[in-house]
Structure formats: structure tokens, C-alpha cells
Design an enzyme around this catalytic site. Sequence first.
Site, short mmCIF file in Angstrom:
data_model
loop_
_atom_site.label_atom_id
_atom_site.label_comp_id
_atom_site.label_asym_id
_atom_site.label_seq_id
_atom_site.Cartn_x
_atom_site.Cartn_y
_atom_site.Cartn_z
N CYS A 67 -9.52 -14.57 -32.32
CA CYS A 67 -9.14 -13.45 -31.45
C CYS A 67 -8.63 -12.30 -32.31
CB CYS A 67 -8.06 -13.89 -30.46
SG CYS A 67 -6.51 -14.36 -31.25
N CYS A 112 1.30 -11.49 -33.30
CA CYS A 112 0.23 -11.03 -32.41
C CYS A 112 0.84 -10.12 -31.34
CB CYS A 112 -0.44 -12.23 -31.76
SG CYS A 112 -1.56 -11.80 -30.40
N HIS A 164 7.13 -25.91 -30.59
CA HIS A 164 6.08 -25.07 -31.17
C HIS A 164 6.70 -23.79 -31.72
CE1 HIS A 164 2.58 -22.38 -31.36
NE2 HIS A 164 1.83 -23.48 -31.38
N GLU A 220 5.80 -20.70 -31.78
CA GLU A 220 5.83 -19.56 -30.85
C GLU A 220 6.94 -19.72 -29.83
OE1 GLU A 220 3.36 -17.71 -27.12
OE2 GLU A 220 2.16 -18.56 -28.74
N THR A 252 1.74 -18.22 -24.86
CA THR A 252 0.50 -17.45 -24.66
C THR A 252 -0.76 -18.30 -24.62
OG1 THR A 252 0.31 -17.02 -27.04
CG2 THR A 252 1.47 -15.37 -25.70
N CYS A 306 -2.29 -15.26 -22.77
CA CYS A 306 -3.09 -14.14 -23.28
C CYS A 306 -4.53 -14.20 -22.79
CB CYS A 306 -3.04 -14.11 -24.81
SG CYS A 306 -3.97 -15.40 -25.64
N SER A 313 -3.43 -26.63 -33.70
CA SER A 313 -3.56 -25.43 -32.88
C SER A 313 -3.43 -25.80 -31.41
CB SER A 313 -4.92 -24.77 -33.14
OG SER A 313 -5.24 -23.84 -32.13
N ASN A 325 -3.92 -23.96 -28.62
CA ASN A 325 -5.00 -23.54 -27.72
C ASN A 325 -6.27 -24.34 -27.96
OD1 ASN A 325 -7.22 -21.60 -29.11
ND2 ASN A 325 -5.26 -21.36 -30.16
#
Length: 290
Positions: free
Chosen positions: A12, A95, A123, A125, A160, A190, A218, A220
Site C-alpha cells: 500500500c 503511515c 501489536h 500499532e 487499521t 484503512c 503481518s 493484515n
Amino acid sequence: MKIILAEHFGICFGVRDAIAQAERLAADGPLTILGELVHNPVVRESLSAQGVQEGSLAQTDSSISRAVMITAHGASDARREQWQAAGFAVTDGTCPLVRHAHEQLRALVAKGYFPVVLGQPGHVEVRGLTEDFFGAVVVGDFAGIGQLPGAARYGVIAQTTQPIEYVHALVAEIRRAQPQSEVRFVDTVCKPTKDRQLALRRLLAQAELIVVVGGRTSNNTRQLVEAARAAGRRSLHIERAEELAREDFAEVEIVGVTAGTSTLRETVDAVVARLRDFSLTPTNPNKNQI
């Protein structure tokens, strides 16, 4: 064997920009990234080859360089200020969509809402989102809703990279479990994550086996794998094309390929090329010979 590539897949803009930013900084001198810039071993190896080191966001003595960079996953204001106060030149690779989530949570807290983040506990984030707000609660599943303290008003955002349907289900359950409270939800999942999840659903309608390319840490990417398996599709989670084995595709007529948001396009291209090689070469080249 027919190979179908998802309509939306792979890297992305936030990840792409963070990698480019790190490479520019590395070209100017020693650089330490405070954690994994993105959760992808191929990217990390490439940066390491350019002399980039990795440190710990939680420890200011972990950097061997004055120049440091916050990862695409973001960080709390407290951590950022800690590094600046220690004399480091801090570059922020967060990001923009993660930064938006920070802004939304901060706005909710400023209006008197109790902060709740729907996401993976621990995590990077999620830690960045919650560290500035004492008492903030992370809800990772339905069981976690029972751990919410009593509050008149809950302000809820999401990591996100969470599946949006799951997020909506968690919000609905919070409202059911706390009928006396106001639950204000701001959607911070996102668009790239949503696009890849939607593209996967379309892929599931066509392919009998799904190959998901991306780092095993990861979030996602793992969500794509879990969604495919939940839909009853056989799925392979790989980080590199070399992990694919010919025998896994012996009876497969249609394979779908997708990738997480930190996966490089060249990695996906290598996966597709290897699958094409499998489709052109019989698993047993002598099976039709007498």
C-alpha cells in the site's frame, strides 16, 4: 492450472512511502529503525543490505546511530518525545492512515469518551495508539468485551488492519453488553485493508486454493489467510516464492493469489511466475509415457 490475481493486493502507499523514506535516510548516513519498518522479511533484508540497523522503540540505548526512524506502525507521543529528549534525530515513518487513527482516538478522549481500541493486543500499532491514554483498553475478541470497565461513554476505534465485518460485530456486542452507555465508534480500518479483504471475497468465489503472500507477523496478511480458511478454502501462507511446492498444486485447476499490504510487487510477481511454471510442467512428467 488457471492463476487469478486478486483485484487489490500487496504493498500500500503507506508502506511504499515508508520504505522509500528509509532508503533515502540510509543513503545519507547511518540509520536505526525503531522496530520492524514493516512486517515483511524481504523488506527487512533489503534494508539491512543497505546498512540499516534495527533498534527497540522502548530503549533509547538500542540505537547505534543518531538518526532514528519510527516505523510505519506509528508510536505514541510519549515514545517520540522520549527519543527526541535523548538527543536523537527522529524521522516519523508512520503511515498517514495510522496517524489518522491516533487523531481520532485523541479527539474522542478530549470529548470525554473512555478509549477502546479493537485490535491485536501487544501489536506495535496498538501499543502506539494506547500508550498516551492511561487505562485505555484493547479488545481483541468477544471475550475481551467483558473486561471493559464501567463508563458512561465509550470511544471506540480499530487497528487499521482489522477485518471490518469483525470490527462491526465487536462494536454491536459492546453496545449490547453496555446498554446504559453511549458507544461512539469511529471507523479507522484503512481503505487498502478493506480493498484487499473485498478482493479476497471475490477471489474465493472463483478459486479452489488461495495463496496469500506476506510476512507471517503481518496482521493484515494473517487476516487474509484466516478469512480464506474460514470460507472453507484451502490456503497457503508464504513469504517467498521458493516456499511453494509443486505437489501442493497437483490436483488444482484454479488458484487465487493475494498479498498483504507490506508485500512487495516483485515478490508477488515471483510467486505468479513459479505457479505458471508449475502449471506448464506436469507433476509427474513421465505419467503419460508408456
